[in-house]
Design an enzyme around this catalytic site. Structure first.
Site, short mmCIF file in Angstrom:
data_model
loop_
_atom_site.label_atom_id
_atom_site.label_comp_id
_atom_site.label_asym_id
_atom_site.label_seq_id
_atom_site.Cartn_x
_atom_site.Cartn_y
_atom_site.Cartn_z
N ASP A 292 22.08 48.62 25.85
CA ASP A 292 20.89 49.47 25.99
C ASP A 292 20.28 49.70 24.60
O ASP A 292 20.04 50.84 24.20
CB ASP A 292 21.28 50.80 26.65
CG ASP A 292 20.08 51.57 27.18
OD1 ASP A 292 19.01 50.95 27.38
OD2 ASP A 292 20.19 52.79 27.38
N LYS B 51 26.23 65.89 23.03
CA LYS B 51 25.49 65.38 24.18
C LYS B 51 25.95 66.13 25.43
O LYS B 51 27.15 66.26 25.68
CB LYS B 51 25.75 63.88 24.35
CG LYS B 51 24.94 63.20 25.43
CD LYS B 51 25.15 61.68 25.37
CE LYS B 51 24.28 60.96 26.39
NZ LYS B 51 24.43 59.49 26.28
N ALA C 275 16.80 62.66 27.49
CA ALA C 275 16.64 61.44 28.29
C ALA C 275 16.84 61.78 29.76
O ALA C 275 16.95 62.95 30.14
CB ALA C 275 17.61 60.36 27.82
#
Length: 510
Positions: free
Chosen positions: A290, A155, A135
């Site tokens: 989100d 991540k 992303a």
């Protein structure tokens, strides 16, 4: 660093938009006034040759945003949830930006992990994959813990992302200031406040410790929600630029063929996502802000799985009650009450006419109930509502915008799973349940008890407060009651109220 040098950055932005034939499209979508159009073309066209060349396979605006880098991609993602600002067509187009950034090398991710956590990746993980998702701010790797064999998601922030975002935000602030200066009509939408809100959200995403805390809190607050799962954190393998949590297996919400192949009822899934979002927002006051398709998976057992907790929303109890009453008023077609709620909350200036506002709200609400389920659109409703509130002088409220834009996204996800989903039918039981719990005699008693509990904390200090007041009073010359300063009378009243509250609280505990 903010300053005039950011004018050059805005020129580069304008040049990139011009080079990718996106400037006119953007200005049309924003319905930009003439001064803004002149300024934009003046900043962009003469320097068109300096603009970044984008991917010709993408639509012009998406090509330009991708060329300018992660901060602009992220801004595009945020604007995709604001059809009231950019229009329905551009909002739909910008949604393509979700999770479309190119990944950075696996070796760079490993070096970042080893530096941040002071470990050797090969000693901690028996497997560590190439990027499985990339992303605008970070990317994810699939790994397996050597000690337990458990699969986890790791991540990792992009290299130099903090510095790049800091530089680009300086230009965003300058751009917002120019827009407010040249277009007074835009001030109701508060461009600087939008950028400040965006900046605050991104700050949370750039420190993965904050996202880790949000993930942990969200997991704890949703444990009792049937059919919903939030992966658990692995705190020892998480830090400012690294976040590790349980691996979630299953198709994303946009992989409809895989969902069908697993035999899941998409109507049930769509209603569950929408209903749980409302429950989290109204009952918990803490919600995932989100919730696009890329951040939702369907587990192999049919559970909805939430991912990516960089943008979370909070609502205080008063705002939740206001929002619930507004939704409930629309459901019950009680437009007068919806109008009164807006005035009571101070959202609409007090000098406006309540009945006229209620009539304007009826224009928003009535067409909804004449539509079929597949024609009802929250995006359309919000667009109408913004038009009405603008006419009555309501300023953009960022906490409600945050909730409303997320609701639009969630409804879009739910509708992609089941096109005929009826937002109002799903919302009614959730809102009614919240209304029963939060508005009425029982809620009033709970609020009073909470107030008394807070006041009781002053109990140990009351003797000293009374002594100080008596000492000050005795030092004054004799006065008639009318001559006693108001501040002293209010001080005595406050002390008496606090004492009464403390006594009452003590009695309730017997």
């Amino acid at each position: 660093m903010r300053g005039p040098h950011n004018i050059w950055r805005l020129i580069r932005v304008g040049a990139t938009l011009e080079r990718n034939n996106a400037m006119g499209e953007m200005l049309d979508a924003l319905n930009a006034p003439v001064p803004i159009r002149i300024a934009a073309h003046t900043l962009g066209w003469p320097f068109k040759w300096l603009g970044y060349k984008g991917d010709p396979s993408l639509p012009p605006l998406l090509s330009a945003l991708n060329a300018m880098g992660p901060a602009y991609v992220k801004l595009g993602q945020i604007l995709s949830t604001r059809p009231d600002v950019v229009g329905e067509d551009l909002s739909h187009q910008l949604k393509i930006l979700q999770d479309r950034m190119p990944p950075f090398p696996r070796d760079v991710a490993i070096a970042t992990i080893e530096k941040e956590l002071n470990i050797k990746v090969d000693e901690v993980f028996s497997e560590f994959s190439e990027p499985v998702a990339a992303a605008s701010i970070a990317q994810v790797h699939r790994a397996r813990l050597r000690e337990t064999g458990q699969e986890v998601a790791v991540k990792v922030l992009r290299p130099n992302i903090e510095r790049n975002f800091r530089r680009d935000f300086d230009a965003f602030y300058l751009g917002a200031t120019i827009i407010e200066t040249l277009s007074p009509g835009s001030r109701r939408l508060r461009p600087r406040a939008v950028i400040e809100h965006f900046h605050g959200s991104v700050k949370g995403e750039l420190d993965l410790r904050l996202e880790s805390a949000s993930a942990s809190e969200y997991e704890a607050s949703t444990q009792e929600d049937e059919g919903f799962w939030v992966p658990k954190m692995h705190w020892k393998l998480s830090d400012r630029r690294i976040m590790t949590l349980d691996w979630a297996e299953g198709p994303s919400c946009n992989e409809l063929a895989r969902i069908d192949a697993l035999g899941f009822d998409r109507k049930v899934l769509g209603e569950r996502i929408l209903g749980l979002f409302l429950k989290h927002a109204l009952h918990n006051g803490f919600f995932h802000a989100d919730m696009h398709q890329g951040n939702l998976k369907i587990g192999l057992n049919g559970d909805v799985i939430a991912l990516d907790f960089g943008i979370m929303g909070r609502l205080d109890e008063y705002t939740r009650r206001v929002y619930a009453e507004i939704i409930y008023g629309f459901i019950k077609k009680d437009y007068r009450r919806v109008a009164e709620v807006h005035f009571e909350a101070g959202y609409v200036p007090a000098d406006r006419d309540v009945d006229e506002f209620a009539s304007a709200l009826r224009v928003v609400g009535e067409p909804i109930f004449g539509m079929s389920a597949d024609d009802i659109s929250m995006g359309r409703v919000l667009s109408y509502l913004f038009e009405v509130t603008e006419r009555f002088g309501m300023e953009t409220r960022m906490e409600l915008i945050h909730l409303q834009r997320t609701m639009v996204v969630v409804e879009g996800v739910s509708r992609s799973l089941y096109p005929n989903i009826n937002m109002w039918d799903v919302a009614r039981p959730v809102v009614e349940d919240y209304i029963k719990q939060s508005i009425g005699p029982r809620a009033l008693a709970r609020d009073l008890t909470r107030t008394l509990r807070i006041l009781s904390h002053f109990g140990p200090r009351l003797p000293k407060i009374a002594e100080d007041m008596l000492a000050r009073q005795s030092a004054l010359k004799p006065n008639t009651p009318e001559e006693v300063p108001k501040s002293h009378r209010w001080a005595w009243f406050g002390a008496g109220a606090a004492l009464a509250a403390a006594v009452t609280w003590g009695v309730t505990q017997l």
